[in-house]
Design an enzyme around this catalytic site. Sequence first.
Site, PDB file in Angstrom:
ATOM      1  CG  ASP A  10      -1.826   1.132   1.337  1.00 46.46           C
ATOM      2  OD1 ASP A  10      -2.529   1.490   0.181  1.00 46.46           O
ATOM      3  OD2 ASP A  10      -1.726   1.892   2.212  1.00 46.46           O
ATOM      4  CE1 TYR A  42       2.607   6.105  -3.778  1.00 43.49           C
ATOM      5  CE2 TYR A  42       1.625   4.175  -4.616  1.00 43.49           C
ATOM      6  CZ  TYR A  42       2.780   4.709  -4.086  1.00 43.49           C
ATOM      7  OH  TYR A  42       3.942   4.055  -3.913  1.00 43.49           O
ATOM      8  N   GLY A  43      -3.290   8.873  -3.756  1.00 45.38           N
ATOM      9  CA  GLY A  43      -4.549   9.370  -4.256  1.00 45.38           C
ATOM     10  C   GLY A  43      -4.742  10.680  -4.930  1.00 45.38           C
ATOM     11  CB  CYS A  73      -3.189   0.692  -2.607  1.00 45.26           C
ATOM     12  SG  CYS A  73      -3.286   2.365  -3.015  1.00 45.26           S
ATOM     13  CG  ASN A  74      -9.624   0.503  -3.382  1.00 41.13           C
ATOM     14  OD1 ASN A  74     -10.486   0.025  -3.598  1.00 41.13           O
ATOM     15  ND2 ASN A  74      -9.163   0.346  -1.897  1.00 41.13           N
ATOM     16  CB  THR A  75      -5.098   5.164  -5.569  1.00 43.19           C
ATOM     17  OG1 THR A  75      -5.917   5.618  -4.471  1.00 43.19           O
ATOM     18  CG2 THR A  75      -4.431   6.036  -6.437  1.00 43.19           C
ATOM     19  CB  THR A 195      -7.131  -0.080   1.818  1.00 45.76           C
ATOM     20  OG1 THR A 195      -5.829   0.560   1.309  1.00 45.76           O
ATOM     21  CG2 THR A 195      -7.194  -1.201   0.839  1.00 45.76           C
TER      22      THR A 195
HETATM   23  N1  DGL Z   1      -4.866   3.178   0.570  1.00 45.55           N
HETATM   24  C1  DGL Z   1      -5.034   3.809  -0.584  1.00 45.55           C
HETATM   25  C2  DGL Z   1      -6.313   3.431  -1.502  1.00 45.55           C
HETATM   26  O1  DGL Z   1      -6.944   2.418  -1.054  1.00 45.55           O
HETATM   27  C3  DGL Z   1      -5.072   5.180  -0.648  1.00 45.55           C
HETATM   28  C4  DGL Z   1      -4.086   5.995  -0.140  1.00 45.55           C
HETATM   29  C5  DGL Z   1      -3.400   6.997  -0.915  1.00 45.55           C
HETATM   30  O2  DGL Z   1      -3.914   8.059  -1.506  1.00 45.55           O
HETATM   31  O3  DGL Z   1      -2.335   7.110  -0.947  1.00 45.55           O
HETATM   32  O4  DGL Z   1      -6.784   3.950  -2.364  1.00 45.55           O
END
Ligand code: DGL
Length: 275
Positions: A10, A42-43, A73-75, A195
Amino acid sequence: MQISPIGVFDSGYGGLTVLKELRKAIPQYDFLYLGDNARTPYGTRSFRVVYDYTLQAVKYLFSRNCPLVIIACNTASAKALRNIQQLDLPHLAPDRRVLGVIRPSVEKVAEMTRNGHVGVLGTPGTILSESYPIELGKWSGGKVKHVVQEACPLWVPLVENNEINTKGAEFFVKKNIKNLLNKDENLDTIILGCTHYPLLIRQIRKFVPNDIQILEQGEIIAEKLIHYLQRHPEMERRISKGNQIHFQTTESVENFNEKAALFLGQQVNAETTHF
Ligand code: DGL
């Protein structure tokens, strides 16, 4: 003897919500967690940057002998997974696998929704990628009919800075939930499409009516991974089973250990890595 753990990646602490459930469901396996805390979040980053960072992380986890990597991590799943699976894996490591969190969540929400009205909360990157509406269209078997989304740009920084139980967190959670609810008064299921968000669940529950179901990803990823390993015994055999868990962070170990212990409810001894 060198272990061959399941890699869990992540951008920061969010993937720990997935790791926690994986450890509960399949504690026999070895795990290696990697948080890119130095470059989180990362978002709000571009497609290219998220792809580059995620590929670096995957290569690093391969170099640490992980036969299977979960992008928790979804992003990163939204912006990098498909390219990594289709363009990089075939020449990088054709016998290894990289899995994400969006497809399992989409399959689960199709089982959960009663009226087909689904809301998605995520980072700006995930929401703008339209990954959820696209994947829900493809993989929900027609069960999901109406999708609304809301980007929550401040939720990840609130979690990363351990501002979870503050008035500030409450303010932004309330604002984004209200925006989402206003987009569709018939919502019956909300996907926490990041997440990090389960760490804010107490705040979230304050503003989501009780009759709306909330899908948190950790348990689902664990459930789907068990099925995956049953269907792929050749992969299952390659993962070492020594009950070990190791942590790597790209930031300072002291910070990571303190916050990760808070989120996981166990003591953590991370190492710093640069990749
Ligand atoms: N945990 C990341 C997700 O599930 C997002 C965190 C981020 O923006 O870095 O999207």
